[in-house]
Enzyme design. Structure first.
Site, short mmCIF file in Angstrom:
data_model
loop_
_atom_site.label_atom_id
_atom_site.label_comp_id
_atom_site.label_asym_id
_atom_site.label_seq_id
_atom_site.Cartn_x
_atom_site.Cartn_y
_atom_site.Cartn_z
N CYS A 146 -3.54 2.06 4.64
CA CYS A 146 -3.62 2.02 3.30
C CYS A 146 -3.23 0.59 2.65
O CYS A 146 -3.54 0.25 1.80
CB CYS A 146 -2.24 2.90 2.64
SG CYS A 146 -2.11 4.52 3.71
N ASP A 147 -2.34 -0.12 3.58
CA ASP A 147 -1.68 -1.42 2.96
C ASP A 147 -2.20 -2.58 3.42
O ASP A 147 -1.84 -3.50 2.98
CB ASP A 147 -0.23 -1.16 2.72
CG ASP A 147 0.24 -0.01 2.10
OD1 ASP A 147 -0.27 0.34 1.21
OD2 ASP A 147 1.26 0.58 2.38
N CYS B 137 1.60 2.50 6.71
CA CYS B 137 0.13 3.19 6.93
C CYS B 137 -0.62 1.95 6.73
O CYS B 137 -0.65 1.34 5.69
CB CYS B 137 -0.16 3.96 5.74
SG CYS B 137 -1.86 4.44 5.72
#
Ligand code: NDP
Length: 311
Positions: free
Chosen positions: A139-140, A136
């Protein structure tokens, strides 16, 4: 077999399931929630979550899921370990088997079983999950600011993730196994026109390289068998997701990819009284906040359904 009657059964314990539980519990409808195979869902496999509104200093996925669970329990949600192994939606009350040994007869069901990111299946990939290997970028990606990273895959998700990463990272390699992209023309154009995205067609990943600090590179092989190492700090796998809907096949209308079909703008499925929320019905946005929002929608749809039945 032991049988129990419940008003609302929630299947799954990601942000969608817990948010639905909070709303249903606050409406005094005594939800029972089964956590499923991966309590807390996909978020527990990420590191820090920095984009969920309300956490100015960020929060770990595990801590957020513990908070959501505590909040649901505070209002009386009955959160249980257990996996729903069979579902029969042919008549109400619906009959769901838990762990193959107990039947729950539910007046309504909210499905929030999520989706699972596909991985390549390499041992080294597994070794560096959460230490440079992620599924992701939203997300990261932030953790790789100004660094070099790679995205594996050639579909819309891979291209979208590569474009996003290109805006924050120094350089992005897009590792594609075929000699063409599967993504839409628009997305293809985006990655091809980005100055800091290099597409490596006809390359497969042989190994993720790294040390105790995390990922340091990837060993690739091209279609002629020639090996090459690229130095990257992060590898984003974007080769598709797999919705967790096996037990609902034949019971509910699913898309060709296996996602649960919902009536647009609602959480209603093809069966009255069965609702779906979160990634199990959303292959586009896939965010904790959108999952939580759709869990709220499912709870409200469910509450209204029960009130109509009682009227
Ligand atoms: P897709 O299934 O469309 O693409 C998967 C990609 O990963 C393909 O390029 C595939 O290669 C590659 N792949 C699969 N397995 C491997 C492997 N083992 N090794 C290397 N590469 C592999 O998945 P997406 O997640 O990209 O998209 C899913 C759906 O969601 C699609 O319908 C897509 O259009 C849609 N979507 C739409 C978006 C939008 O409209 N903004 C954004 C994101 C997704 P190959 O081509 O060789 O099979």
């Amino acid at each position: 077999m032991e049988t129990e009657q419940v008003k609302c059964l929630i299947v799954g314990s990601g942000p969608a399931g817990y948010t639905a539980a909070i709303y249903i519990a606050r409406a005094s409808m005594n939800p029972v929630l089964y956590e499923g195979m991966e309590p807390g869902g996909q978020l527990t496999t990420t590191t820090e979550i920095e984009n969920f509104p309300g956490y100015p200093s960020g929060v770990t996925g595990t801590a957020m899921m513990e908070d959501l669970k505590a909040q649901a329990k505070r209002f009386g949600a009955d959160v249980r370990f257990g996996i729903v192994t069979h579902a029969d939606f042919s008549q109400r009350p619906f009959r769901l088997t838990v762990d193959g040994r107990k039947v729950v007869e539910a007046e309504t069901v909210i499905i929030a079983t999520g989706a699972t990111a596909k991985y390549l299946g390499l041992a080294s990939e597994q070794q560096f999950r959460g230490m440079g290997v992620s599924a992701c970028a939203t997300c990261d990606g932030f953790f790789y600011r100004n660094k070099d990273v790679a995205v594996v895959g050639g579909g819309d998700t891979a291209c979208e993730e590569a474009s996003y990463l290109a805006s924050i990272c120094h350089k992005v390699y897009l590792v594609v196994r075929k000699n063409h992209l599967r993504a839409s023309k628009h997305m293809q154009h985006r990655v091809m026109s980005a100055a800091n995205i290099e597409i490596l067609f006809e390359h497969v990943t042989e190994q993720v390289l790294g040390d105790e600090s995390g990922v340091t590179g990837m060993l690739l092989k091209d279609h002629k068998g020639k090996e090459r190492v690229i130095d990257v700090a992060g590898m984003f796998v974007a080769i598709g997701h797999h919705p967790n809907t096996e037990i609902f096949k034949g019971q509910l209308e699913l898309t060709a990819e296996g996602y649960i079909k919902t009536v647009p703008g609602t959480s209603k499925t093809s069966v009255h009284g069965v609702f779906a929320a979160g990634d199990v019905q959303d292959h586009v946005y896939r965010q904790a906040i959108t999952a939580a929002g759709s869990g709220c929608m499912a709870a409200i749809d469910c509450e209204r359904f029960l009130l109509e039945q009682e009227a």
